[in-house]
Design a protein around this motif. Structure first.
Motif, PDB file in Angstrom:
ATOM      1  N   GLU A 128     -42.527  -7.177  63.248  1.00 47.18           N
ATOM      2  CA  GLU A 128     -43.170  -6.778  64.499  1.00 47.18           C
ATOM      3  C   GLU A 128     -44.475  -7.549  64.702  1.00 47.18           C
ATOM      4  O   GLU A 128     -44.833  -7.901  65.821  1.00 47.18           O
ATOM      5  N   GLN A 129     -45.184  -7.816  63.604  1.00 47.09           N
ATOM      6  CA  GLN A 129     -46.454  -8.533  63.696  1.00 47.09           C
ATOM      7  C   GLN A 129     -46.265 -10.037  63.816  1.00 47.09           C
ATOM      8  O   GLN A 129     -47.166 -10.741  64.280  1.00 47.09           O
ATOM      9  N   ASP A 130     -45.100 -10.539  63.405  1.00 50.03           N
ATOM     10  CA  ASP A 130     -44.825 -11.971  63.475  1.00 50.03           C
ATOM     11  C   ASP A 130     -43.992 -12.257  64.726  1.00 50.03           C
ATOM     12  O   ASP A 130     -44.444 -11.972  65.831  1.00 50.03           O
ATOM     13  N   ALA A 131     -42.818 -12.791  64.590  1.00 48.94           N
ATOM     14  CA  ALA A 131     -41.970 -13.097  65.740  1.00 48.94           C
ATOM     15  C   ALA A 131     -40.526 -13.224  65.289  1.00 48.94           C
ATOM     16  O   ALA A 131     -40.243 -13.600  64.148  1.00 48.94           O
ATOM     17  N   LEU A 132     -39.615 -12.934  66.205  1.00 48.15           N
ATOM     18  CA  LEU A 132     -38.179 -13.036  65.952  1.00 48.15           C
ATOM     19  C   LEU A 132     -37.620 -14.198  66.749  1.00 48.15           C
ATOM     20  O   LEU A 132     -38.019 -14.441  67.889  1.00 48.15           O
ATOM     21  N   GLY A 133     -36.679 -14.932  66.157  1.00 45.15           N
ATOM     22  CA  GLY A 133     -36.050 -16.031  66.871  1.00 45.15           C
ATOM     23  C   GLY A 133     -36.883 -17.301  66.839  1.00 45.15           C
ATOM     24  O   GLY A 133     -37.793 -17.457  66.021  1.00 45.15           O
ATOM     25  N   GLY A 134     -36.582 -18.212  67.760  1.00 48.75           N
ATOM     26  CA  GLY A 134     -37.236 -19.508  67.778  1.00 48.75           C
ATOM     27  C   GLY A 134     -38.521 -19.534  68.582  1.00 48.75           C
ATOM     28  O   GLY A 134     -38.785 -18.648  69.399  1.00 48.75           O
ATOM     29  N   SER A 135     -39.323 -20.560  68.334  1.00 45.77           N
ATOM     30  CA  SER A 135     -40.550 -20.846  69.091  1.00 45.77           C
ATOM     31  C   SER A 135     -41.577 -19.730  69.020  1.00 45.77           C
ATOM     32  O   SER A 135     -42.321 -19.490  69.978  1.00 45.77           O
ATOM     33  N   GLY A 136     -41.655 -19.060  67.877  1.00 46.32           N
ATOM     34  CA  GLY A 136     -42.645 -18.004  67.714  1.00 46.32           C
ATOM     35  C   GLY A 136     -44.071 -18.506  67.846  1.00 46.32           C
ATOM     36  O   GLY A 136     -44.947 -17.788  68.327  1.00 46.32           O
ATOM     37  N   SER A 137     -44.321 -19.763  67.447  1.00 50.64           N
ATOM     38  CA  SER A 137     -45.674 -20.321  67.548  1.00 50.64           C
ATOM     39  C   SER A 137     -46.079 -20.568  68.995  1.00 50.64           C
ATOM     40  O   SER A 137     -47.268 -20.771  69.287  1.00 50.64           O
ATOM     41  N   ARG A 138     -45.102 -20.543  69.917  1.00 47.01           N
ATOM     42  CA  ARG A 138     -45.409 -20.726  71.337  1.00 47.01           C
ATOM     43  C   ARG A 138     -45.336 -19.399  72.090  1.00 47.01           C
ATOM     44  O   ARG A 138     -45.249 -19.388  73.321  1.00 47.01           O
ATOM     45  N   TYR A 153     -43.002 -16.906  71.822  1.00 47.87           N
ATOM     46  CA  TYR A 153     -41.703 -16.258  71.961  1.00 47.87           C
ATOM     47  C   TYR A 153     -41.537 -15.170  70.887  1.00 47.87           C
ATOM     48  O   TYR A 153     -42.197 -15.171  69.846  1.00 47.87           O
ATOM     49  N   GLY A 154     -40.605 -14.261  71.133  1.00 50.90           N
ATOM     50  CA  GLY A 154     -40.093 -13.393  70.077  1.00 50.90           C
ATOM     51  C   GLY A 154     -40.969 -12.250  69.620  1.00 50.90           C
ATOM     52  O   GLY A 154     -40.734 -11.690  68.550  1.00 50.90           O
ATOM     53  N   LYS A 155     -41.976 -11.841  70.395  1.00 54.43           N
ATOM     54  CA  LYS A 155     -42.769 -10.671  70.030  1.00 54.43           C
ATOM     55  C   LYS A 155     -41.967  -9.411  70.375  1.00 54.43           C
ATOM     56  O   LYS A 155     -41.473  -9.261  71.491  1.00 54.43           O
ATOM     57  N   ILE A 156     -41.830  -8.510  69.392  1.00 55.37           N
ATOM     58  CA  ILE A 156     -40.995  -7.328  69.589  1.00 55.37           C
ATOM     59  C   ILE A 156     -41.732  -6.064  69.144  1.00 55.37           C
ATOM     60  O   ILE A 156     -42.754  -6.125  68.460  1.00 55.37           O
ATOM     61  N   LYS A 157     -41.178  -4.929  69.536  1.00 55.17           N
ATOM     62  CA  LYS A 157     -41.700  -3.627  69.107  1.00 55.17           C
ATOM     63  C   LYS A 157     -40.520  -2.742  68.724  1.00 55.17           C
ATOM     64  O   LYS A 157     -39.531  -2.664  69.458  1.00 55.17           O
ATOM     65  N   PHE A 158     -40.611  -2.088  67.565  1.00 56.35           N
ATOM     66  CA  PHE A 158     -39.580  -1.160  67.115  1.00 56.35           C
ATOM     67  C   PHE A 158     -39.925   0.254  67.566  1.00 56.35           C
ATOM     68  O   PHE A 158     -41.041   0.731  67.372  1.00 56.35           O
ATOM     69  N   LEU A 159     -38.959   0.917  68.157  1.00 61.45           N
ATOM     70  CA  LEU A 159     -39.078   2.324  68.546  1.00 61.45           C
ATOM     71  C   LEU A 159     -37.911   3.068  67.898  1.00 61.45           C
ATOM     72  O   LEU A 159     -36.750   2.811  68.222  1.00 61.45           O
ATOM     73  N   PHE A 160     -38.199   3.981  66.980  1.00 60.79           N
ATOM     74  CA  PHE A 160     -37.166   4.652  66.194  1.00 60.79           C
ATOM     75  C   PHE A 160     -36.733   5.965  66.850  1.00 60.79           C
ATOM     76  O   PHE A 160     -37.546   6.680  67.452  1.00 60.79           O
ATOM     77  N   ASP A 161     -35.453   6.277  66.718  1.00 59.97           N
ATOM     78  CA  ASP A 161     -34.922   7.517  67.281  1.00 59.97           C
ATOM     79  C   ASP A 161     -35.414   8.748  66.520  1.00 59.97           C
ATOM     80  O   ASP A 161     -35.665   9.792  67.109  1.00 59.97           O
ATOM     81  N   GLN A 162     -35.542   8.613  65.182  1.00 61.89           N
ATOM     82  CA  GLN A 162     -35.944   9.746  64.353  1.00 61.89           C
ATOM     83  C   GLN A 162     -37.468   9.793  64.238  1.00 61.89           C
ATOM     84  O   GLN A 162     -38.092   8.841  63.768  1.00 61.89           O
TER      85      GLN A 162
END
Length: 232
Positions: free
Chosen positions: A197-207, A209-218
């Motif tokens: 979550e603090q880094d990036a997922l997928g390609g071009s994270g240094s530009r 891309y790929g910032k995400i947030k996890f939202l859990f059901d429980q």
């Protein structure tokens, strides 16, 4: 070695910026993009491969452990585990227990056991998809990029990258096998997801891309994740 539980961890991945996970499509199409995103072959809808989630989470955990330097960039294996001692060996064992080791490596003493984690592919969230369709929102966008000649100040080498737009939501599911004697593996998983979550997922994270947030059901899982300290 006894299986005592299988935990299903589910929730939503919300994109905070555009996401590009490439399809590996080498076919050239007139009017197509240079870098298409991976899509389901039947629905043509983007999804997040479980392998991408698993691979980046593992990579970040190995990086934070300080053990990545001994493998020349390859994932940790049983051979690396046997070379280590003390706390470093225990950390390596925990990572291998969660994510698995190559079948080519011999684990004669069966110290690691079966792979505990399984990441499912993450499709578009049904609720978000319904909302997007009602609002006529696109599932992907094409972002143009280029390099700038720093003397002339002109754009060069234009390229077009397909992305899944920010705010898109995907449904994820992670299965965690719990064996008798396992300790701290769930906490290590949350540490890895927090790093992702603090880094990036997928390609071009240094530009960006790929910032995400996890939202859990429980709620109890969300609380554990929120309290996770990834670099401690």
């Amino acid at each position: 070695m006894k299986l005592v539980d299988i935990k299903e961890i589910t929730g939503t991945i919300q994109l905070k910026s555009g996401l590009h996970i490439g399809a590996g499509d080498t076919e050239m199409r007139i009017g197509g993009t240079d870098n298409p995103v991976v899509k389901h072959p039947h629905t043509n809808e983007p999804y997040i491969p479980g392998s991408s989630l698993k691979g980046k989470t593992r990579s970040l955990l190995e990086l934070s452990s300080g053990l990545m330097g001994m493998t020349d960039g390859a994932p940790l294996g049983i051979k690396d585990y046997k070379k280590l001692e003390g706390e470093a060996q225990e950390t390596c064992k925990a990572i291998l227990s969660l994510f698995g080791a190559s079948g080519a490596d011999a684990d004669e003493k069966n110290e690691i056991g079966v792979t505990r984690l399984s990441f499912a592919d993450a499709p578009l969230s049904a609720a978000w998809k319904k909302k997007a369709q009602a609002s006529h929102l696109a599932f992907t966008e094409v972002k143009s990029e280029n390099s700038i000649n720093r003397i002339k100040g002109t754009a060069e080498n234009p390229r077009f990258t397909e992305r899944v737009p920010a705010e898109t939501q995907f449904s994820f599911s992670i299965s965690l096998k719990v064996l008798q004697g396992d300790e701290g593996l769930e906490d290590l998983l949350f540490k890895g997801l927090k790093l992702l979550e603090q880094d990036a997922l997928g390609g071009s994270g240094s530009r960006g891309y790929g910032k995400i947030k996890f939202l859990f059901d429980q709620p109890e899982i969300q609380a554990k994740f929120d309290n996770a300290s990834p670099l401690v």
